[in-house]
Design a protein around this motif. Sequence first.
Motif, PDB file in Angstrom:
ATOM      1  N   UNK A   1       0.814  -1.211   0.000  1.00  0.00           N
ATOM      2  CA  UNK A   1       0.000   0.000   0.000  1.00  0.00           C
ATOM      3  C   UNK A   1       0.844   1.257   0.000  1.00  0.00           C
ATOM      4  N   UNK A   2       1.912   1.253   0.785  1.00  0.00           N
ATOM      5  CA  UNK A   2       2.805   2.414   0.834  1.00  0.00           C
ATOM      6  C   UNK A   2       3.488   2.626  -0.517  1.00  0.00           C
ATOM      7  N   UNK A   3       3.993   1.538  -1.117  1.00  0.00           N
ATOM      8  CA  UNK A   3       4.656   1.667  -2.423  1.00  0.00           C
ATOM      9  C   UNK A   3       3.694   2.181  -3.489  1.00  0.00           C
ATOM     10  N   UNK A   4       2.466   1.705  -3.466  1.00  0.00           N
ATOM     11  CA  UNK A   4       1.469   2.171  -4.435  1.00  0.00           C
ATOM     12  C   UNK A   4       1.148   3.643  -4.186  1.00  0.00           C
ATOM     13  N   UNK A   5       1.026   4.030  -2.923  1.00  0.00           N
ATOM     14  CA  UNK A   5       0.741   5.420  -2.572  1.00  0.00           C
ATOM     15  C   UNK A   5       1.854   6.350  -3.067  1.00  0.00           C
ATOM     16  N   UNK A   6       3.093   5.901  -2.950  1.00  0.00           N
ATOM     17  CA  UNK A   6       4.238   6.755  -3.287  1.00  0.00           C
ATOM     18  C   UNK A   6       4.552   6.728  -4.784  1.00  0.00           C
ATOM     19  N   UNK A   7       4.528   5.563  -5.423  1.00  0.00           N
ATOM     20  CA  UNK A   7       4.985   5.462  -6.814  1.00  0.00           C
ATOM     21  C   UNK A   7       3.882   5.729  -7.838  1.00  0.00           C
ATOM     22  N   UNK A   8       2.944   4.812  -8.091  1.00  0.00           N
ATOM     23  CA  UNK A   8       1.954   5.103  -9.131  1.00  0.00           C
ATOM     24  C   UNK A   8       0.748   5.894  -8.646  1.00  0.00           C
ATOM     25  N   UNK A   9       0.538   5.992  -7.347  1.00  0.00           N
ATOM     26  CA  UNK A   9      -0.660   6.641  -6.806  1.00  0.00           C
ATOM     27  C   UNK A   9      -0.902   8.059  -7.302  1.00  0.00           C
ATOM     28  N   UNK A  10       0.078   8.950  -7.218  1.00  0.00           N
ATOM     29  CA  UNK A  10      -0.155  10.319  -7.698  1.00  0.00           C
ATOM     30  C   UNK A  10      -0.456  10.382  -9.204  1.00  0.00           C
ATOM     31  N   UNK A  11       0.224   9.564  -9.982  1.00  0.00           N
ATOM     32  CA  UNK A  11      -0.028   9.537 -11.431  1.00  0.00           C
ATOM     33  C   UNK A  11      -1.430   8.994 -11.712  1.00  0.00           C
ATOM     34  N   UNK A  12      -1.803   7.947 -10.998  1.00  0.00           N
ATOM     35  CA  UNK A  12      -3.125   7.350 -11.174  1.00  0.00           C
ATOM     36  C   UNK A  12      -4.214   8.353 -10.833  1.00  0.00           C
TER      37      UNK A  12
END
Length: 172
Positions: free
Chosen positions: A14-25
């Motif tokens: 969840x943290x990795x998704x929040x940091x890496x693709x989350x903002x782009x998504x």
Amino acid sequence: MGLTGAVVSLAVAGWLIWVLPGPHLAAVLGIGPVDGVMRISGCYESTDAQGYQDGTDCTGMYTPRAAGEPRREVMLDKAARTHEPGSTVDVRMVRGRAHEPSGYALGTWVTVTGLILGPFLALSLSFRACARDATWSHNGDYVLVFIAAEIAALVLGVLVGILAWIALALFG
């Protein structure tokens, strides 16, 4: 111990998704306020590192909505379509790149999210099974879960991208 490992692995995912693709998504989904307007100077078909087509990118001058921020030249990453020079597009900025709602970009970022989640989901399920049976004998079974999750991420990314492209063509 196994249940703690399952929770920790999902928390890391969840943290990795929040940091890496989350903002782009979030940007390609159109979540949040528009950061500014981009006046297009030109669009071109971009390629990735291996030379394969990677959507349409556009360059242009970005004017932020916030007062006091300077105008600057930016790139519109994976544009929804080829924009005419001189046209304006509302954009959201993420790490120095402009984004607009786009089926191709949405498919790309959903795929990246799934590819990050897949290994951690398989690991979490393996930890959970080990905790349930008090043995470490299940780990080999979850290699297939990992492979299935990665394939599902690729298929889901393509389907979401196609559906978003159709929706944007009809309603956007």
